[in-house]
Design a protein around this motif. Sequence first.
Motif, PDB file in Angstrom:
ATOM      1  N   PRO A  92     -15.509  -6.338   6.945  1.00 42.44           N
ATOM      2  CA  PRO A  92     -15.068  -7.574   6.273  1.00 42.44           C
ATOM      3  C   PRO A  92     -16.224  -8.493   5.901  1.00 42.44           C
ATOM      4  O   PRO A  92     -16.061  -9.376   5.069  1.00 42.44           O
ATOM      5  N   ASP A  93     -17.386  -8.260   6.525  1.00 44.11           N
ATOM      6  CA  ASP A  93     -18.557  -9.090   6.238  1.00 44.11           C
ATOM      7  C   ASP A  93     -19.327  -8.619   5.016  1.00 44.11           C
ATOM      8  O   ASP A  93     -20.291  -9.276   4.600  1.00 44.11           O
ATOM      9  N   CYS A  94     -18.937  -7.491   4.456  1.00 38.98           N
ATOM     10  CA  CYS A  94     -19.635  -6.967   3.283  1.00 38.98           C
ATOM     11  C   CYS A  94     -19.551  -7.973   2.140  1.00 38.98           C
ATOM     12  O   CYS A  94     -18.458  -8.469   1.810  1.00 38.98           O
TER      13      CYS A  94
ATOM     14  N   VAL B 297       0.837  -1.199   0.000  1.00 37.96           N
ATOM     15  CA  VAL B 297       0.000   0.000   0.000  1.00 37.96           C
ATOM     16  C   VAL B 297       0.871   1.248   0.000  1.00 37.96           C
ATOM     17  O   VAL B 297       0.619   2.212  -0.749  1.00 37.96           O
ATOM     18  N   ASP B 298       1.927   1.263   0.833  1.00 38.01           N
ATOM     19  CA  ASP B 298       2.829   2.419   0.874  1.00 38.01           C
ATOM     20  C   ASP B 298       3.449   2.677  -0.490  1.00 38.01           C
ATOM     21  O   ASP B 298       3.566   3.834  -0.928  1.00 38.01           O
ATOM     22  N   GLU B 299       3.859   1.609  -1.169  1.00 31.93           N
ATOM     23  CA  GLU B 299       4.497   1.771  -2.481  1.00 31.93           C
ATOM     24  C   GLU B 299       3.495   2.265  -3.519  1.00 31.93           C
ATOM     25  O   GLU B 299       3.827   3.080  -4.385  1.00 31.93           O
TER      26      GLU B 299
ATOM     27  N   ARG C  58     -10.082  -8.552   2.816  1.00 36.56           N
ATOM     28  CA  ARG C  58     -11.073  -7.573   3.262  1.00 36.56           C
ATOM     29  C   ARG C  58     -10.794  -7.090   4.690  1.00 36.56           C
ATOM     30  O   ARG C  58     -10.988  -5.924   5.018  1.00 36.56           O
ATOM     31  N   GLU C  59     -10.302  -7.999   5.528  1.00 32.30           N
ATOM     32  CA  GLU C  59      -9.941  -7.600   6.891  1.00 32.30           C
ATOM     33  C   GLU C  59      -8.782  -6.611   6.884  1.00 32.30           C
ATOM     34  O   GLU C  59      -8.744  -5.665   7.679  1.00 32.30           O
ATOM     35  N   PHE C  60      -7.847  -6.815   5.978  1.00 26.58           N
ATOM     36  CA  PHE C  60      -6.710  -5.895   5.866  1.00 26.58           C
ATOM     37  C   PHE C  60      -7.183  -4.502   5.451  1.00 26.58           C
ATOM     38  O   PHE C  60      -6.805  -3.492   6.066  1.00 26.58           O
ATOM     39  N   LEU C  61      -8.015  -4.410   4.422  1.00 26.90           N
ATOM     40  CA  LEU C  61      -8.475  -3.105   3.945  1.00 26.90           C
ATOM     41  C   LEU C  61      -9.379  -2.411   4.953  1.00 26.90           C
ATOM     42  O   LEU C  61      -9.480  -1.174   4.951  1.00 26.90           O
ATOM     43  N   ALA C  62     -10.033  -3.180   5.810  1.00 25.40           N
ATOM     44  CA  ALA C  62     -10.909  -2.570   6.822  1.00 25.40           C
ATOM     45  C   ALA C  62     -10.121  -1.624   7.721  1.00 25.40           C
ATOM     46  O   ALA C  62     -10.671  -0.634   8.235  1.00 25.40           O
ATOM     47  N   ARG C  63      -8.848  -1.877   7.895  1.00 23.32           N
ATOM     48  CA  ARG C  63      -8.007  -1.003   8.715  1.00 23.32           C
ATOM     49  C   ARG C  63      -7.855   0.375   8.088  1.00 23.32           C
ATOM     50  O   ARG C  63      -7.621   1.363   8.786  1.00 23.32           O
TER      51      ARG C  63
ATOM     52  N   SER D 246      -9.285   8.156   4.244  1.00 26.45           N
ATOM     53  CA  SER D 246      -9.820   7.102   3.390  1.00 26.45           C
ATOM     54  C   SER D 246     -11.325   6.992   3.550  1.00 26.45           C
ATOM     55  O   SER D 246     -11.909   7.502   4.509  1.00 26.45           O
ATOM     56  N   GLU D 247     -11.920   6.321   2.592  1.00 28.45           N
ATOM     57  CA  GLU D 247     -13.358   6.068   2.613  1.00 28.45           C
ATOM     58  C   GLU D 247     -13.633   4.823   1.770  1.00 28.45           C
ATOM     59  O   GLU D 247     -12.733   4.283   1.132  1.00 28.45           O
ATOM     60  N   TRP D 248     -14.868   4.387   1.751  1.00 21.30           N
ATOM     61  CA  TRP D 248     -15.242   3.275   0.884  1.00 21.30           C
ATOM     62  C   TRP D 248     -16.642   3.521   0.343  1.00 21.30           C
ATOM     63  O   TRP D 248     -17.429   4.279   0.914  1.00 21.30           O
ATOM     64  N   ARG D 249     -16.931   2.868  -0.787  1.00 27.26           N
ATOM     65  CA  ARG D 249     -18.240   3.039  -1.405  1.00 27.26           C
ATOM     66  C   ARG D 249     -18.603   1.779  -2.178  1.00 27.26           C
ATOM     67  O   ARG D 249     -17.731   1.091  -2.716  1.00 27.26           O
ATOM     68  N   HIS D 250     -19.900   1.504  -2.255  1.00 29.32           N
ATOM     69  CA  HIS D 250     -20.385   0.366  -3.031  1.00 29.32           C
ATOM     70  C   HIS D 250     -20.211   0.644  -4.520  1.00 29.32           C
ATOM     71  O   HIS D 250     -20.305   1.796  -4.965  1.00 29.32           O
TER      72      HIS D 250
END
Length: 680
Positions: free
Chosen positions: A519-521, A479-481, A508-513, A536-540
Amino acid sequence: MNSASSQVNIRIAANFTIEPIEEFLSAWMSVLRIPAEIRIAPYNQVFQQLLEGGLLRNNARGINLVALDLDGWLPTLQPFQEASTKLQAVIDDFMSVLHSAGSAGVSGAVLLFPPVAQLERSGECSSVVAAAKARVLAQCPTVPGWTALDLEEAVKLYAISETRDPFTDELGNIPFTEEMYAAAATVAARWIRASCSKPRKVIVLDADNTLWQGICGEGSMAVTPPYRRLQQFMLNQRESGMLLALVSKNNEDELVDSALASEACLLRTTDFAAWRINWQSKSENLEALSKELGLGLDTFILVDDNSFECMEVRNRCPEVLAVQLPSVPDAIPAFLNHMWIFDHSTITEEDRNRARMYQAERQRNELNQRALTAEEFLRSLKIEIDFAPCLNVDLRRVSQLTQRTTQFNMTGVQHSEQSLSALLAQGTYECWTVRVRDIFGDYGLVGAVLFRILASSLHTEIFLLSCRALGRRVEDRMVDELIRLAREREADRLVIPVIPTGRNRPAREFLARFCGASPDCQTPYECIISATDKQSEWRHTKPDVSPSQALSPDSPKLPVVSEEEDKLLEIATELQTASSIINAFRRKKKPRPSSAGPLIPPTSAIEEALVRIWSDCLEVERIGIRDNFFDFGGHSLRATRVLTRVRAEFGIELSLTMLFKTPTIEAMSAAIADMSSLKS
């Protein structure tokens, strides 16, 4: 074997008459239940068909075969040095055209037919052709999506007595024997099956009467030649990337300290990634091995001599493919060589090092158990991470990762080597790879990202990491790179699409951070990470592909072949020679057409023999002596086959012209009788 309903387009080009291969390749596709349309390019148009607009070039989503007789490219009426130079130039041109096709997303296999026997020409010519073949074998793996298959190996494997036929070569420009064409089709079919099948990763071996003859601990154990060859076969499989495991109902001390330590054994305990030596059922031990190795049972092959043990595993662990060895030890080596489940379509450097990597992983686990904290464990490993642009030679491994990595794979989208090459050729996509090493060794190429810049966002197409590198902060470094690369390309955010699958919860558990998505999505979404302030944010999102599809739109449309043990066992036991393959495929003959005229039976021994030959070659029962060859499905290739059989049986060489002018058994019999009387 069951396959998807989609049809596979198989296209073949050659620098000689390749048409006889179609009969056998079509028969194999039927056996494998792979719906296929086979089309053959015009005679000697290899280069044209690989170039823009050619039959093979337009078949990027199918299977392409290029058959080469390298002797055909060696000029015969020129001084040797000049002919040698021209052959080298043709090989240069061929590899250049093949690279062009591979870069355009076209993939396939090059079938290298056996050269002319050295006894039939000068040693200089033989060495030049051998050098040309070595170049093709060495350079083909560097072409995205292409591999080379050396058919000289098939000559011994399929018990071919003669590879070339001067009679058919002169008669119809068909340089090879029927057995050679049948073997070539079989090698091609094996490669196609391996390409269409989910790869197995683990071979689990029984011990007594499997690795050796007799019972360990009872004084009757002996590594006789067949079992020694079995052990060498398994070592070769290990070098090709398969993990070896051992499951035996035995006393562990006797097996490990005595049997596997004996000088007669080629296999050593260090060759096995894991073992279960106890008195539990094979199915229980296989389930335990699956958990220890972190691999599904559907990647396992069990090799055992005992029918009861194989049946128990089939009932309790149906995902495992159980291979029961022949009861006669001398039959074991040939059986293994013809058991297609052990074939590999491609072998990468990571495959060759896989067994050593698992040994290193065992050492890491031992260190982890001794470490006080996770931080101490990670510091002790002294992990080094190399994040670098993907090279052409890496594409095969990246493709393999997209197909095999399921836990830390953001979308599950699969790519072939050629689809990756085609995307990169567009100039808008970039692919970067991740290599990891620590104090115990090299993990190899374990991760990859494929991305492009879209509206000031770095948008990933692939974001994956092999499970053996998970939990070691490699994913954080990735992710850093990516954020660094986004800034360099003046993008202000990183967008990581996610398609939830049944297996990628760790991703999914990693990105949840980062973005807070649960992660249940279970619906597709995007994780959006700022490249400037790490907000950060997320969207469907709407899925570009469904999780069940998980196929790149640019990938070849190949059906996934499921294994059927009975069919594989039948092939391995009954179809070990070219002649047995020919006989099996021609065993079923069509009935005499109802529209045919009255059947006139043979009246002489010659006519009786010709009725049998015509029936075999036309694959029709009940041929009459006045039936027209072409009314019963005859064509030039079958005519050549008839005349070859006549030559072998009667010692008479008839011409194609004669058969075409008077296409009846009655006329052919008269011609044979006349020529026989002249010879006598």
